[in-house]
Design a protein around this motif. Structure first.
Motif, mmCIF file in Angstrom:
data_model
loop_
_atom_site.group_PDB
_atom_site.id
_atom_site.type_symbol
_atom_site.label_atom_id
_atom_site.label_comp_id
_atom_site.label_asym_id
_atom_site.label_seq_id
_atom_site.Cartn_x
_atom_site.Cartn_y
_atom_site.Cartn_z
ATOM 1 N N ALA A 151 0.038 13.718 9.669
ATOM 2 C CA ALA A 151 1.161 13.334 8.397
ATOM 3 C C ALA A 151 1.792 12.290 9.117
ATOM 4 N N GLU A 152 2.341 12.587 10.503
ATOM 5 C CA GLU A 152 3.266 11.637 11.098
ATOM 6 C C GLU A 152 2.423 10.014 11.414
ATOM 7 N N ALA A 153 1.340 10.229 11.861
ATOM 8 C CA ALA A 153 0.314 9.146 11.780
ATOM 9 C C ALA A 153 0.235 8.238 10.572
ATOM 10 N N MET A 154 -0.095 8.908 9.316
ATOM 11 C CA MET A 154 -0.312 8.446 8.245
ATOM 12 C C MET A 154 0.983 7.756 7.652
ATOM 13 N N ALA A 155 2.357 8.308 8.103
ATOM 14 C CA ALA A 155 3.517 8.007 7.473
ATOM 15 C C ALA A 155 3.884 6.565 8.370
ATOM 16 N N ASP A 156 3.326 6.589 9.707
ATOM 17 C CA ASP A 156 3.554 5.476 10.341
ATOM 18 C C ASP A 156 2.609 4.297 9.766
ATOM 19 N N MET A 157 1.384 4.433 9.600
ATOM 20 C CA MET A 157 0.589 3.653 8.867
ATOM 21 C C MET A 157 1.101 3.062 7.326
ATOM 22 N N GLU A 158 1.816 3.954 6.763
ATOM 23 C CA GLU A 158 2.385 3.501 5.338
ATOM 24 C C GLU A 158 3.482 2.658 5.689
ATOM 25 N N LEU A 159 4.514 2.893 6.790
ATOM 26 C CA LEU A 159 5.585 2.120 7.153
ATOM 27 C C LEU A 159 4.999 0.789 7.765
ATOM 28 N N LYS A 160 4.048 0.838 8.235
ATOM 29 C CA LYS A 160 3.421 -0.798 8.666
ATOM 30 C C LYS A 160 3.113 -1.481 7.490
ATOM 31 N N GLU A 161 2.456 -0.916 6.557
ATOM 32 C CA GLU A 161 2.045 -1.417 5.233
ATOM 33 C C GLU A 161 3.072 -1.786 4.611
ATOM 34 N N ILE A 162 4.232 -1.185 4.380
ATOM 35 C CA ILE A 162 5.246 -1.569 3.676
ATOM 36 C C ILE A 162 5.933 -2.708 4.241
ATOM 37 N N LYS A 163 6.126 -2.642 5.703
ATOM 38 C CA LYS A 163 6.968 -3.782 6.390
ATOM 39 C C LYS A 163 6.177 -4.932 6.092
ATOM 40 N N ASN A 164 4.984 -4.982 6.574
ATOM 41 C CA ASN A 164 4.192 -5.963 6.234
ATOM 42 C C ASN A 164 3.971 -6.591 4.899
ATOM 43 N N GLY A 165 4.174 -5.798 3.851
ATOM 44 C CA GLY A 165 4.035 -6.290 2.483
ATOM 45 C C GLY A 165 5.194 -6.834 2.075
ATOM 46 N N ARG A 166 6.508 -6.238 2.462
ATOM 47 C CA ARG A 166 7.556 -6.946 2.361
ATOM 48 C C ARG A 166 7.596 -8.221 2.899
ATOM 49 N N LEU A 167 7.423 -8.426 4.150
ATOM 50 C CA LEU A 167 7.533 -9.747 4.774
ATOM 51 C C LEU A 167 6.454 -10.590 3.936
ATOM 52 N N ALA A 168 5.227 -10.370 3.411
ATOM 53 C CA ALA A 168 4.436 -11.032 2.948
ATOM 54 C C ALA A 168 5.160 -11.602 1.403
ATOM 55 N N MET A 169 5.616 -10.688 0.839
ATOM 56 C CA MET A 169 6.262 -11.072 -0.391
ATOM 57 C C MET A 169 7.380 -12.361 -0.239
ATOM 58 N N CYS A 170 8.093 -12.237 0.832
ATOM 59 C CA CYS A 170 8.974 -13.258 1.370
ATOM 60 C C CYS A 170 8.173 -14.631 1.775
ATOM 61 N N ALA A 171 7.061 -14.143 2.376
ATOM 62 C CA ALA A 171 6.402 -15.495 2.995
ATOM 63 C C ALA A 171 5.703 -16.271 2.024
#
Length: 199
Positions: A163-183
């Protein structure tokens, strides 16, 4: 006269007595947002992956958090693909398509047919992903449905993860996605303002 003076002294002394705690003072003790320190932290975003207390317009108070998270994930994924496509199409041309240096001119260069294919294809995908339900009220009528999880994992990256590893992967996707929306917004603005390709 002495009684009046004594009453005035007692009433003025009462002004310095500690105030009784009430529900109104609880707002002053509310936790402040990590991202906007002068605003209180939104209560409905707590516990969600990627929560930094950013909800200045209070959307989480009026809309279902599952719907908001699904919207963020879908926009993030679209923005990541758009950012990649915006750059790659300046160097790679698909067979049968015209070579276009300016990404903003690509839709006009290829014509309406490919654009309509994308539009209707994504419409079918949206309809399928929501099981034909398109309103906020019934989109998550199935309580087991996880926002953004459509069971699409061709590389098996989620298999055997804790569950911790999945939460870490979800966090990476959210952060990269937020950056991509700005980009993608920045790349399009650059293209519109300068009238030149990105590279």
């Amino acid at each position: 006269m002495k009684t009046a003076i004594l009453a005035c002294l007692l009433s003025s002394a009462a002004a310095f007595a500690p105030a009784q705690k009430s529900a109104k003072t609880s707002a002053l003790n509310a936790e402040m947002s990590k991202s906007i320190p002068f605003l209180t932290a939104p209560k409905n975003t707590a516990g969600w992956v990627g929560d930094v207390g950013f909800d200045p317009l209070g959307f989480s108070d009026y809309f279902d958090m599952k719907w908001l998270r699904e919207s963020e994930i879908k926009h993030s994924r679209a923005a990541m693909l758009a950012s990649l496509g915006f750059m790659v199409q300046q160097f790679v041309t698909l067979p049968g398509m015209p070579d276009v240096d300016d990404s903003m001119l690509a839709p006009a260069a290829v014509g309406p047919s490919p654009m309509l294919q994308i539009f209707f294809g994504l419409g079918v995908l949206e309809f399928w992903s929501n099981n034909g339900k398109v309103t906020i009220e019934n989109m998550f009528s199935d309580s087991s449905r996880v926002p953004g999880n459509f069971g699409f994992d061709p590389l098996g990256m989620a298999k055997g993860k804790s569950a911790e590893a999945m939460a870490d992967m979800e966090l990476k996707e959210i952060k990269n996605g937020r950056l991509a929306m700005c980009a993608i917004g920045g790349m399009m603005a650059h293209n519109i303002v300068t009238g030149e390709p990105l590279f």
